[in-house]
Scaffold this active site. Structure first.
Site, PDB file in Angstrom:
ATOM      1  N   ASN A   1       0.872  -1.170   0.000  1.00 49.98           N
ATOM      2  CA  ASN A   1       0.000   0.000   0.000  1.00 49.98           C
ATOM      3  C   ASN A   1       0.910   1.220   0.000  1.00 49.98           C
ATOM      4  O   ASN A   1       1.457   1.593   1.028  1.00 49.98           O
ATOM      5  CB  ASN A   1      -0.885  -0.036   1.261  1.00 49.98           C
ATOM      6  CG  ASN A   1      -1.726   1.215   1.429  1.00 49.98           C
ATOM      7  OD1 ASN A   1      -1.800   2.053   0.524  1.00 49.98           O
ATOM      8  ND2 ASN A   1      -2.368   1.347   2.583  1.00 49.98           N
ATOM      9  N   TRP A   2       1.094   1.788  -1.178  1.00 55.31           N
ATOM     10  CA  TRP A   2       2.046   2.910  -1.309  1.00 55.31           C
ATOM     11  C   TRP A   2       1.490   4.215  -0.755  1.00 55.31           C
ATOM     12  O   TRP A   2       2.202   5.212  -0.676  1.00 55.31           O
ATOM     13  CB  TRP A   2       2.448   3.083  -2.789  1.00 55.31           C
ATOM     14  CG  TRP A   2       3.231   1.941  -3.348  1.00 55.31           C
ATOM     15  CD1 TRP A   2       3.656   0.822  -2.674  1.00 55.31           C
ATOM     16  CD2 TRP A   2       3.708   1.788  -4.700  1.00 55.31           C
ATOM     17  NE1 TRP A   2       4.352  -0.007  -3.513  1.00 55.31           N
ATOM     18  CE2 TRP A   2       4.400   0.558  -4.761  1.00 55.31           C
ATOM     19  CE3 TRP A   2       3.601   2.558  -5.852  1.00 55.31           C
ATOM     20  CZ2 TRP A   2       4.995   0.095  -5.935  1.00 55.31           C
ATOM     21  CZ3 TRP A   2       4.183   2.104  -7.019  1.00 55.31           C
ATOM     22  CH2 TRP A   2       4.884   0.879  -7.064  1.00 55.31           C
ATOM     23  N   LYS A   3       0.232   4.233  -0.397  1.00 58.34           N
ATOM     24  CA  LYS A   3      -0.425   5.431   0.136  1.00 58.34           C
ATOM     25  C   LYS A   3      -0.160   6.637  -0.771  1.00 58.34           C
ATOM     26  O   LYS A   3      -0.040   6.473  -1.982  1.00 58.34           O
ATOM     27  CB  LYS A   3       0.012   5.677   1.591  1.00 58.34           C
ATOM     28  CG  LYS A   3      -0.199   4.423   2.456  1.00 58.34           C
ATOM     29  CD  LYS A   3      -0.094   4.657   3.921  1.00 58.34           C
ATOM     30  CE  LYS A   3      -0.335   3.350   4.669  1.00 58.34           C
ATOM     31  NZ  LYS A   3      -0.284   3.497   6.113  1.00 58.34           N
TER      32      LYS A   3
ATOM     33  N   HIS B   1      -9.569   1.047   4.672  1.00 57.64           N
ATOM     34  CA  HIS B   1      -8.314   1.213   5.404  1.00 57.64           C
ATOM     35  C   HIS B   1      -8.569   2.154   6.584  1.00 57.64           C
ATOM     36  O   HIS B   1      -9.404   3.065   6.479  1.00 57.64           O
ATOM     37  CB  HIS B   1      -7.250   1.796   4.467  1.00 57.64           C
ATOM     38  CG  HIS B   1      -5.900   1.844   5.109  1.00 57.64           C
ATOM     39  ND1 HIS B   1      -5.534   2.857   5.964  1.00 57.64           N
ATOM     40  CD2 HIS B   1      -4.842   0.994   5.054  1.00 57.64           C
ATOM     41  CE1 HIS B   1      -4.299   2.619   6.403  1.00 57.64           C
ATOM     42  NE2 HIS B   1      -3.861   1.500   5.862  1.00 57.64           N
TER      43      HIS B   1
ATOM     44  N   GLU C   1      -7.088   4.644   7.631  1.00 56.98           N
ATOM     45  CA  GLU C   1      -6.965   6.069   7.281  1.00 56.98           C
ATOM     46  C   GLU C   1      -8.219   6.557   6.560  1.00 56.98           C
ATOM     47  O   GLU C   1      -8.629   7.710   6.711  1.00 56.98           O
ATOM     48  CB  GLU C   1      -5.700   6.283   6.431  1.00 56.98           C
ATOM     49  CG  GLU C   1      -4.440   6.184   7.293  1.00 56.98           C
ATOM     50  CD  GLU C   1      -3.219   5.606   6.607  1.00 56.98           C
ATOM     51  OE1 GLU C   1      -3.142   5.634   5.370  1.00 56.98           O
ATOM     52  OE2 GLU C   1      -2.332   5.102   7.334  1.00 56.98           O
TER      53      GLU C   1
ATOM     54  N   GLU D   1      -5.555  -4.931  10.627  1.00 54.70           N
ATOM     55  CA  GLU D   1      -4.527  -3.922  10.880  1.00 54.70           C
ATOM     56  C   GLU D   1      -4.853  -3.156  12.160  1.00 54.70           C
ATOM     57  O   GLU D   1      -5.666  -2.219  12.136  1.00 54.70           O
ATOM     58  CB  GLU D   1      -4.458  -2.925   9.716  1.00 54.70           C
ATOM     59  CG  GLU D   1      -4.131  -3.553   8.380  1.00 54.70           C
ATOM     60  CD  GLU D   1      -3.575  -2.521   7.401  1.00 54.70           C
ATOM     61  OE1 GLU D   1      -2.436  -2.680   6.992  1.00 54.70           O
ATOM     62  OE2 GLU D   1      -4.286  -1.548   7.093  1.00 54.70           O
TER      63      GLU D   1
ATOM     64  N   GLY E   1       2.191   2.358  10.796  1.00 51.55           N
ATOM     65  CA  GLY E   1       3.132   3.466  10.647  1.00 51.55           C
ATOM     66  C   GLY E   1       3.816   3.882  11.934  1.00 51.55           C
ATOM     67  O   GLY E   1       4.436   4.938  11.998  1.00 51.55           O
TER      68      GLY E   1
ATOM     69  N   SER F   1       3.206  -2.010  10.458  1.00 50.46           N
ATOM     70  CA  SER F   1       4.651  -2.066  10.713  1.00 50.46           C
ATOM     71  C   SER F   1       5.285  -3.426  10.394  1.00 50.46           C
ATOM     72  O   SER F   1       6.189  -3.863  11.107  1.00 50.46           O
ATOM     73  CB  SER F   1       4.957  -1.650  12.154  1.00 50.46           C
ATOM     74  OG  SER F   1       4.546  -0.308  12.364  1.00 50.46           O
TER      75      SER F   1
ATOM     76  N   GLY G   1       2.684  -1.051   4.372  1.00 52.25           N
ATOM     77  CA  GLY G   1       2.748   0.370   4.025  1.00 52.25           C
ATOM     78  C   GLY G   1       4.187   0.792   3.800  1.00 52.25           C
ATOM     79  O   GLY G   1       4.761   0.567   2.738  1.00 52.25           O
ATOM     80  N   GLY G   2       4.796   1.382   4.812  1.00 50.08           N
ATOM     81  CA  GLY G   2       6.139   1.955   4.706  1.00 50.08           C
ATOM     82  C   GLY G   2       7.162   1.049   4.028  1.00 50.08           C
ATOM     83  O   GLY G   2       7.897   1.496   3.131  1.00 50.08           O
TER      84      GLY G   2
HETATM   85  P1  PGA Z   1       2.664   0.358   7.716  1.00 47.24           P
HETATM   86  O1  PGA Z   1       1.223   0.572   7.079  1.00 47.24           O
HETATM   87  O2  PGA Z   1       3.234  -0.924   7.162  1.00 47.24           O
HETATM   88  O3  PGA Z   1       3.466   1.566   7.294  1.00 47.24           O
HETATM   89  O4  PGA Z   1       2.470   0.286   9.205  1.00 47.24           O
HETATM   90  C1  PGA Z   1       0.361  -0.517   6.871  1.00 47.24           C
HETATM   91  C2  PGA Z   1      -0.935  -0.048   6.266  1.00 47.24           C
HETATM   92  O5  PGA Z   1      -1.375   1.071   6.580  1.00 47.24           O
HETATM   93  O6  PGA Z   1      -1.545  -0.767   5.444  1.00 47.24           O
END
Ligand code: PGA
Length: 257
Positions: A12-14, A100, A102, A172, A178, A218, A239-240
């Site tokens: 997930n490159w956001k 998600h 967010e 999640e 994050g 994470s 994500g990251g």
């Molecule tokens: P993260 O994000 O790996 O940076 O914690 C995961 C996500 O939001 O899907």
């Protein structure tokens, strides 16, 4: 990880990267897809770069799946700024992340909205990656099971067993996204088992045994091996660490080994 379920690792490159960086990252991951072993890989770039990433993957006939990070539930119409499910299909998407945290916390997505989007994704042949997870406050108040149960039931309401089977769920915990604070493999496994139990009750034990449940929050190459060893963890939503080919492939390797 259970042998009968193909592990699925999605990036997930956001709202990160620019067009060149998105294309280069997709090409770098595609060139080393063999490192993922038996795991299925999915890349979810920002909407405006889906086409570019799709072209980069198609140029090397890559088996990597293309996905979006959200979408509207309607097929077309007066929804300024939104992206419709058939548009994603048109660009070659096979997956879409829905609900998600967010989207839920920053953009007001409720379980009812996630449910409408999930049905809509399935109706056009997209595989929804439906996200659920509790906040730190909810975990500390011992409300994790209650919160996750409400989200799973609400987001998947009204799906037939055949539809349910196609959904991917991402657990999640919001406090792990994050933050560098990953859930322990035991904490994650406990919630994954709860979700599988819910799927058995709303679908059937057979349906539940087929649904892939990813862990997200994470995930890094060094914690992925222990997460992957849990019986009900079938992949990761990253994500990251998905912004670096080495890290993303390191995670994929843990699940595809
Ligand atoms: P993260 O994000 O790996 O940076 O914690 C995961 C996500 O939001 O899907």
């Amino acid at each position: 990880m259970t042998a009968s379920r193909t592990q699925i690792v999605a990036g997930n490159w956001k709202m990160n990267l620019d067009r060149t960086a998105a294309r280069d990252l997709a090409a770098a991951v595609a060139a080393r897809v063999g490192e993922a072993g038996t795991a299925e890989l999915v890349l979810c770039p920002p909407a405006v770069y889906v086409d570019t990433v799709g072209a980069a993957l198609a140029a090397v006939s890559s088996p990597i799946g293309l996905g979006a990070q959200t979408m509207h539930d309607k097929a077309s119409g007066a929804f300024t700024g939104e992206v419709a499910p058939p548009m994603l299909v048109d660009l070659g998407c096979r997956y879409v992340i829905l609900g998600h945290s967010e989207r839920r916390t920053l953009f007001g997505e409720t379980d009812a909205i996630v449910n409408a989007k999930t049905k809509s994704a399935l109706s056009v042949g997209l595989t929804p990656i439906v996200c659920v997870g509790e906040t730190l406050e909810e975990r500390e108040a011992n409300r994790t099971a209650e919160v996750v149960t409400t989200q799973v039931k609400g987001s998947l309401a009204g799906l037939s067993p055949a539809e349910l089977e196609k959904v991917v769920i991402a657990y999640e915990p919001v406090w792990a996204i994050g933050t560098g604070k990953v859930a322990t493999p035991q904490q994650a496994q406990e919630v994954h088992a709860l979700i599988r139990g819910l799927l058995a009750s709303i679908g059937s034990p057979e349906v539940a045994s087929k649904v892939r449940i990813q862990y997200g929050g994470s995930v890094k190459p060094d914690n992925a091996v222990d997460l992957a060893s849990q019986p009900d963890i079938d992949g990761a939503l990253v994500g990251g660490a998905s912004l670096k080919a080495d890290d993303f492939l390191g995670i994929a390797k843990a699940f595809g080994a």
